[in-house]
Design a protein around this motif. Structure first.
Motif, mmCIF file in Angstrom:
data_model
loop_
_atom_site.group_PDB
_atom_site.id
_atom_site.type_symbol
_atom_site.label_atom_id
_atom_site.label_comp_id
_atom_site.label_asym_id
_atom_site.label_seq_id
_atom_site.Cartn_x
_atom_site.Cartn_y
_atom_site.Cartn_z
ATOM 1 N N GLU A 166 0.802 -1.227 0.000
ATOM 2 C CA GLU A 166 0.000 0.000 0.000
ATOM 3 C C GLU A 166 0.835 1.278 0.000
ATOM 4 N N PRO A 167 1.339 1.645 -1.151
ATOM 5 C CA PRO A 167 2.151 2.862 -1.226
ATOM 6 C C PRO A 167 1.294 4.116 -1.059
ATOM 7 N N ILE A 168 1.969 5.233 -0.816
ATOM 8 C CA ILE A 168 1.292 6.529 -0.867
ATOM 9 C C ILE A 168 1.501 7.034 -2.290
ATOM 10 N N SER A 169 0.428 7.524 -2.916
ATOM 11 C CA SER A 169 0.602 7.925 -4.316
ATOM 12 C C SER A 169 0.276 9.392 -4.533
ATOM 13 N N ILE A 170 0.888 9.939 -5.566
ATOM 14 C CA ILE A 170 0.602 11.300 -6.016
ATOM 15 C C ILE A 170 0.056 11.184 -7.438
ATOM 16 N N VAL A 171 -1.085 11.794 -7.661
ATOM 17 C CA VAL A 171 -1.719 11.682 -8.978
ATOM 18 C C VAL A 171 -0.930 12.495 -9.999
ATOM 19 N N LEU A 172 -0.710 11.871 -11.135
ATOM 20 C CA LEU A 172 -0.045 12.516 -12.268
ATOM 21 C C LEU A 172 -1.059 12.542 -13.406
ATOM 22 N N ALA A 173 -1.281 13.717 -13.991
ATOM 23 C CA ALA A 173 -2.257 13.813 -15.093
ATOM 24 C C ALA A 173 -1.874 12.837 -16.208
ATOM 25 N N ASP A 174 -2.894 12.159 -16.769
ATOM 26 C CA ASP A 174 -2.638 11.145 -17.795
ATOM 27 C C ASP A 174 -1.816 11.686 -18.966
ATOM 28 N N ASN A 175 -2.047 12.958 -19.344
ATOM 29 C CA ASN A 175 -1.307 13.471 -20.513
ATOM 30 C C ASN A 175 0.180 13.654 -20.213
ATOM 31 N N TYR A 176 0.570 13.741 -18.933
ATOM 32 C CA TYR A 176 1.996 13.804 -18.580
ATOM 33 C C TYR A 176 2.611 12.398 -18.528
ATOM 34 N N SER A 177 1.766 11.411 -18.331
ATOM 35 C CA SER A 177 2.291 10.071 -18.047
ATOM 36 C C SER A 177 2.609 9.264 -19.307
ATOM 37 N N ILE A 178 2.337 9.819 -20.473
ATOM 38 C CA ILE A 178 2.524 9.062 -21.726
ATOM 39 C C ILE A 178 3.938 8.494 -21.780
ATOM 40 N N ASP A 179 4.021 7.181 -21.984
ATOM 41 C CA ASP A 179 5.337 6.602 -22.242
ATOM 42 C C ASP A 179 5.339 6.029 -23.649
ATOM 43 N N VAL A 180 6.513 5.989 -24.243
ATOM 44 C CA VAL A 180 6.625 5.699 -25.671
ATOM 45 C C VAL A 180 6.921 4.217 -25.876
ATOM 46 N N ASP A 181 5.894 3.469 -26.287
ATOM 47 C CA ASP A 181 6.114 2.060 -26.619
ATOM 48 C C ASP A 181 5.889 1.788 -28.103
ATOM 49 N N THR A 182 5.055 2.629 -28.718
ATOM 50 C CA THR A 182 4.705 2.405 -30.133
ATOM 51 C C THR A 182 4.816 3.732 -30.888
ATOM 52 N N LYS A 183 4.733 3.642 -32.221
ATOM 53 C CA LYS A 183 4.741 4.868 -33.039
ATOM 54 C C LYS A 183 3.547 5.761 -32.681
ATOM 55 N N GLU A 184 2.411 5.125 -32.350
ATOM 56 C CA GLU A 184 1.211 5.894 -31.972
ATOM 57 C C GLU A 184 1.473 6.680 -30.686
ATOM 58 N N ASP A 185 2.137 6.033 -29.708
ATOM 59 C CA ASP A 185 2.476 6.733 -28.451
ATOM 60 C C ASP A 185 3.340 7.953 -28.757
ATOM 61 N N TRP A 186 4.275 7.782 -29.663
ATOM 62 C CA TRP A 186 5.200 8.875 -29.988
ATOM 63 C C TRP A 186 4.437 10.050 -30.609
ATOM 64 N N GLN A 187 3.505 9.724 -31.515
ATOM 65 C CA GLN A 187 2.687 10.785 -32.129
ATOM 66 C C GLN A 187 1.855 11.501 -31.061
ATOM 67 N N GLU A 188 1.295 10.730 -30.157
ATOM 68 C CA GLU A 188 0.485 11.272 -29.059
ATOM 69 C C GLU A 188 1.332 12.210 -28.190
ATOM 70 N N LEU A 189 2.549 11.760 -27.906
ATOM 71 C CA LEU A 189 3.444 12.544 -27.067
ATOM 72 C C LEU A 189 3.810 13.865 -27.762
ATOM 73 N N LEU A 190 4.102 13.803 -29.044
ATOM 74 C CA LEU A 190 4.453 15.015 -29.793
ATOM 75 C C LEU A 190 3.292 16.011 -29.785
ATOM 76 N N LYS A 191 2.072 15.471 -29.850
ATOM 77 C CA LYS A 191 0.875 16.342 -29.798
ATOM 78 C C LYS A 191 0.760 17.054 -28.449
ATOM 79 N N ASN A 192 1.152 16.347 -27.367
ATOM 80 C CA ASN A 192 0.973 16.860 -26.018
ATOM 81 C C ASN A 192 2.140 17.711 -25.526
ATOM 82 N N SER A 193 3.246 17.713 -26.283
ATOM 83 C CA SER A 193 4.430 18.396 -25.743
ATOM 84 C C SER A 193 4.473 19.861 -26.155
#
Length: 193
Positions: A166-193
């Motif tokens: 049971e860790p203590i957590s801090i919420v991170l907005a989903d648009n900040y949390s994008i990690d790059v696993d696929t080409k689609e993730d990368w496009q998504e990240l470029l849109k959000n940056s």
């Protein structure tokens, strides 16, 4: 906020990027590689920064060898994230470790600072990020969890420790949390940056 002395940052950058088809560590965002963005943030938090490399480590190492960091190479990186965490934590001597990924460049420095602040207030607790309704990295683990982290195997990251303790957590907005696993993730990240 000053730099943390008893904190190590462990940047996981050993993966094969198999779904992306090229080393994500070297993807370029606004003129900087993802690995360099991660290292710059880490060095703002502490001078104890270790990067774990694996796949294409020669190429990635060239990109970062002029930085004031420890570079370690996991010979068994193909065994997955759990193995890389175990290998990385075995090389940490500080009182706690902040585990971060090299492919989440949008996470603001304030989020890392808030994790550290909460960790300083709750010395024995795991302090993690929460997004998409789950606990995830970046996460700070105090030393008392190192032995369990060193036993991780395969593709299982630290999720089992989250379930157990049971860790203590801090919420991170989903648009900040994008990690790059696929080409689609990368496009998504470029849109959000």
């Amino acid at each position: 906020m000053g730099k943390s002395i008893n904190l190590a940052v462990l940047i996981l950058a050993a993966g094969t990027s198999s779904r992306l088809g090229e080393p994500k560590q070297l993807l370029n965002l606004k003129g900087k590689s993802l690995i360099n963005i991660a290292i710059e943030k880490a060095l703002e938090l502490t001078s104890n920064v270790t990067v774990v490399l694996g796949h294409k480590n020669d190429e990635v190492k060239k990109e970062i060898e002029n930085k004031n960091i420890n570079i370690i190479i996991n010979p068994n990186y193909e065994d997955g994230m759990g193995n890389t965490i175990a290998f990385g934590v075995s090389n940490i001597k500080e009182e706690k470790v902040l585990i971060m990924l090299c492919d989440q460049p949008l996470i603001p420095i304030e989020h890392y600072e808030n994790l550290i602040k909460l960790s300083n207030e709750n010395k024995d607790k795991i302090i993690c990020s929460q997004y998409k309704n789950q606990h995830a990295v970046p996460t700070i683990f105090p030393k008392k969890y190192f032995e369990e982290l060193k036993k991780l195997k395969g593709n299982k990251g630290a999720k089992q420790l989250f379930l157990k303790y049971e860790p203590i957590s801090i919420v991170l907005a989903d648009n900040y949390s994008i990690d790059v696993d696929t080409k689609e993730d990368w496009q998504e990240l470029l849109k959000n940056s």
